[in-house]
Design an enzyme around this catalytic site. Structure first.
Site, short mmCIF file in Angstrom:
data_model
loop_
_atom_site.label_atom_id
_atom_site.label_comp_id
_atom_site.label_asym_id
_atom_site.label_seq_id
_atom_site.Cartn_x
_atom_site.Cartn_y
_atom_site.Cartn_z
N ARG A 18 -8.77 12.42 8.37
CA ARG A 18 -9.41 11.50 7.30
C ARG A 18 -8.77 11.75 6.08
O ARG A 18 -8.88 11.11 4.90
CB ARG A 18 -10.82 11.77 7.07
CG ARG A 18 -11.74 11.25 8.00
CD ARG A 18 -13.15 11.54 8.11
NE ARG A 18 -13.48 10.88 6.57
CZ ARG A 18 -14.33 11.26 5.67
NH1 ARG A 18 -15.11 12.42 6.32
NH2 ARG A 18 -15.17 10.50 4.92
N ASP A 19 -7.87 12.95 5.85
CA ASP A 19 -7.18 13.22 4.55
C ASP A 19 -5.74 13.83 4.62
O ASP A 19 -5.30 14.75 4.09
CB ASP A 19 -7.95 14.18 3.73
CG ASP A 19 -7.81 14.35 2.17
OD1 ASP A 19 -7.01 13.38 1.83
OD2 ASP A 19 -8.03 15.46 1.76
N LEU A 20 -5.24 13.05 5.60
CA LEU A 20 -3.70 13.42 5.77
C LEU A 20 -2.75 13.16 4.63
O LEU A 20 -2.55 11.92 4.16
CB LEU A 20 -3.13 12.88 7.01
CG LEU A 20 -1.73 13.28 7.57
CD1 LEU A 20 -1.69 14.71 7.87
CD2 LEU A 20 -1.30 12.41 8.73
#
Length: 797
Positions: free
Chosen positions: A164-166
């Site tokens: 979700r936060d690459l």
């Protein structure tokens, strides 16, 4: 330990495991210099017992703080302490330790202490991926990063974890050489029990997928983030640079993120697949793996082409355009007009200002287009090329309104060779622009033009090799100077020349340059065409020309040397024709000389009758001489037939040979001498007198070169009119003493008749031998004269 709650360690990786750094009895700690001093935070209770706090790491997030710690063995680790109010997903914590992927950072220990969650992970001293992104990375490095991140995401997704936060900051560099990366920071990660859930959105909008705006969470979200990272790695520019958060949200919600700025077509395909707006049709691990293996998975088309914001659109050629792809096709169709319309007057033109205003309504990718190309000193056609590529890179490559794919390039050489063709000028102009402006590199950015970069590199290599070969051939001692016009240097005429090289003429029209382009585009086919053309060139030369034969024999199957053979063949044909004309002229000259000589010979032989008459006339005195001598000998010494003796002057003599016999022998002797002269006269014709038996008399009397008639006049006394003495007196003066001598010999010699017979026999034989010698010498002189006449004629030519 009272404040330490819910501590959980992975039994395989905590300090209790002998393979993992942890507290060891008897071990001392090694301090490392250069670390920041005095941390402001303290370690959670429980961790301080076996870790020493070294420093606070400057990379902090909104939900956590990062601390650098060192264990008893001196190994360094990172402790991520979540801020109060942020709790890690316990399901993610439960599944991460079981991952066996080298591309996912291993969590060594997790827990909760002092009211805060924490994680212990390995320390990566080389930092994160952001540190490598000062500019575009090489294709090999990007491919390696894509493969590792793809493997890491696939491992996470197999156990149901969505990151979700690459983003680059969450990709650690575990090793710089060889490059090894791993995904970290799972603070916002979630475990999915189903394929799609809804949760709060990521705080990092630049790498967030469009569906994240509505809170949708699925593995496709991480693949979009990977696409944004790849796009930034290749362009060197962060996504949505300079745009506000509101503008970013509006862009994600309303239009695709273009991959136009990605120069390499294969990487552009990757970005298009990962940045597909529809998450159900977006590339995932299977498509990325296929791409890494050299494949080209299909990209789902967008629901609509990228559109400009609502408005009047861009006016051009009587229409207004809002759709980028539609404008690109219109510009290609009206290329010449469009280049002058938008860029002919520079930045002062109203059309250019209108175009710039229209471009300002698009995303940040227009900045690179405007600043990098449209406001520079490039030619209008080149500016238009960059504009068309930005508008719609999915088009086939076009320049000057013509398609320029690898299949189209070989045909340019044929057009350049044919000045009568309607496209001759356009082909020449296109070829020069492709070379001078390095436009194949630009055209490779279009779909279907990925191989143009390789072609351009090979083309320039061929041109450099050709120029070296042509310069060497122009200077070679075996080749004629005029061959330089057939072997020009390819490329720009302003290219630097090697010192000492012979000056080359310009390649105009650029036939050589475009032939080398065809060789780069279609190597096998062009090589065969050059071999066939060289074979036809050899056949066109009607005979061997030494320098051309040397060039042909050294060509082999080298395409550049074959091209030199083809280019040099017209000069060889000229040489061969000149040689043939020279031989023909020499043959005609020789024939003329032979004709003149034959005419001279005919004139000489036409005088045979006169020469024979002269020979007989010249030999008549000999007949008189022999008859007179025989009469004297017969009268004085001849017998009366009774075999007795007689007295002459009181001297008794024996009987001799009768006169009749001597007269017959005299006739025979004269016939031999006359026949020898007749044979000689028939052979010599008009040349008989200068080589005749009385030539010494003629020279003595000064009449040698004026013929028998003059000599006859001299003999007959006609020469008295010239005041010269005739030869009759000389004959008389020579004959009388001879007769007197013979009479004296006869008087004292009883065998006078026999002596006279011997004279009658020996003199004709000697005369015939002398005539043969004279004939031989005359023939030698005649052959020498003939050779000299023919040779003098050749030398005069």
């Amino acid at each position: 330990m009272a404040d330490f709650q819910e501590t959980r360690r992975d039994p395989g990786v905590t300090g209790r495991d002998p393979g993992v750094p942890g507290p060891r009895p008897g071990e001392t700690r090694r301090d490392q210099p250069g670390r920041p001093g005095g941390p402001l935070m303290r370690l959670p209770a429980g961790l301080a017992e076996h870790f020493e706090l070294v420093a606070e790491l400057p990379v902090q997030g909104a939900e956590s703080d990062l601390l650098l710690v060192r264990d008893a063995l001196g190994a360094e680790h990172v402790v991520k302490v979540f801020r109060r109010g942020y709790n890690a997903d316990r399901e993610v914590w439960a599944k991460l330790p079981g991952l066996e992927s080298p591309n996912v950072v291993r969590i060594l220990e997790t827990g909760h202490a002092d009211g805060r969650d924490y994680e212990v992970t390995a320390y990566a001293p080389d930092g994160n991926l952001r540190g490598l992104m000062a500019g575009p990375l090489p294709a090999e490095a990007v491919t390696r990063i894509v493969g590792q991140l793809s493997a890491g995401l696939a491992a996470l997704h197999r156990v149901g974890i969505v990151h979700r936060d690459l983003k680059p900051e969450n990709v650690l560099i575990m090793s710089a050489d060889p490059l090894q990366v791993a995904i970290t920071d799972f603070g916002l990660s979630k475990v999915l029990d189903q394929s799609v859930v809804f949760a709060s959105s990521s705080r990092t909008l630049a790498y967030a997928a469009p569906e994240s705006l509505s809170g949708q969470v699925s593995p496709a979200r991480d693949w979009w983030s990977l696409g944004m990272i790849v796009r930034e790695l290749l362009t060197g520019r962060p996504p949505f640079m300079g745009l506000s958060e509101t503008a970013v949200v509006d862009h994600l919600a309303t239009r695709p993120v273009p991959a136009d700025e990605v120069p390499d077509p294969r990487f552009r395909l990757l970005c298009q697949g990962l940045l597909t707006r529809d998450p159900r049709r977006r590339w995932t691990d299977s498509e990325v793996t296929e791409w890494l293996n050299g494949g080209a998975p299909p990209v789902a088309p967008e629901a609509a082409h990228p559109m400009a914001p609502e408005g009047a659109g861009l006016p051009f050629n009587g229409q207004r355009y809002t759709e980028r792809a539609e404008l690109a096709r219109a510009l290609i169709e009206k290329w010449d007009y469009a280049a002058l319309y938008f860029f002919g007057r520079g930045e002062s033109g109203e059309a250019w200002r209108t175009l710039r205003e229209w471009l300002s309504e698009f995303d940040d990718s227009r900045i690179g287009l405007i600043d990098g190309y449209l406001t520079t000193g490039l030619a209008p056609d080149v500016k238009l090329l960059h504009l068309v590529r930005w508008l719609d890179p999915t088009l086939p490559p076009h320049f000057l309104g013509r398609r320029v794919t690898s299949e189209d390039l070989p045909g340019l050489a044929a057009l350049a060779k044919d000045p009568s063709h309607s496209d001759h000028r356009a082909a020449c102009l296109l070829g020069r622009e492709l070379w001078d402006q390095h436009l194949l590199q630009v055209l490779s950015g279009f779909e279907g033009g990925r191989d143009l970069t390789r072609i351009d590199e090979q083309w320039r290599s061929h041109v450099a090799s050709w120029n070296r070969l042509a310069g060497w051939l122009r200077e070679h001692e075996s080749t004629p100077p005029r061959l330089a016009s057939r072997l020009p240097d390819a490329g720009s005429v302003t290219d630097e020349r090697i010192a000492g090289r012979a000056a080359a003429v310009a390649d105009d029209p650029p036939v050589v340059l475009l032939t080398l382009l065809a060789l780069a585009a279609w190597p096998a086919e062009t090589r065969r065409s050059l071999a066939d053309a060289a074979e036809r060139a050899r056949a066109a030369v009607p005979e061997q020309v030494p320098w051309f034969t040397w060039l042909v024999e050294g060509a082999g199957d080298d395409p550049l040397r074959l091209l030199a053979v083809v280019r040099a063949a017209p000069e060889a044909v000229v040489d061969a024709e000149a040689r043939a004309r020279g031989r023909h002229a020499a043959q005609q000259e020789a024939q003329a000389l032979r004709a003149r000589w034959d005419e001279k010979e005919r004139a000489r032989l036409a005088g045979r009758g006169v020469a024979v008459a002269r020979a007989v006339a010249w030999s008549l005195p000999l007949l008189a001489f022999w008859l007179l001598g025989s009469w004297i000998v017969g009268a004085v010494f001849g017998g009366d037939g009774d075999g007795g003796t007689k007295s002459v002057g009181g001297v008794q003599q024996s009987s001799g040979v009768p006169f009749a016999v001597l007269a017959v022998l005299s006739l025979i002797a004269w016939a031999v001498q006359c026949g020898s002269e007749v044979v000689l006269a028939r052979a010599q014709g008009r040349d008989y007198l200068p080589y005749g038996p009385w030539s010494w008399m003629s020279r003595l009397l000064g009449v040698g070169g004026r013929g028998l008639s003059k000599a006859s006049q001299t003999l007959s006394g006609a020469a008295q009119r010239t005041g010269r003495r005739g030869c009759g007196l000389l004959l008389l003066a020579g004959t009388v003493p001879l007769l007197i001598i013979l009479l004296l010999l006869a008087a004292v010699t009883p065998v006078a008749s026999l002596l006279w017979l011997m004279v009658l026999l020996a003199a004709p034989v000697a005369h015939a031998v002398a005539a043969g010698v004279r004939l031989h010498r005359w023939r030698q002189a005649l052959e020498g004269e003939r050779q000299k006449a023919l040779q003098d004629g050749v030398e005069r030519r």
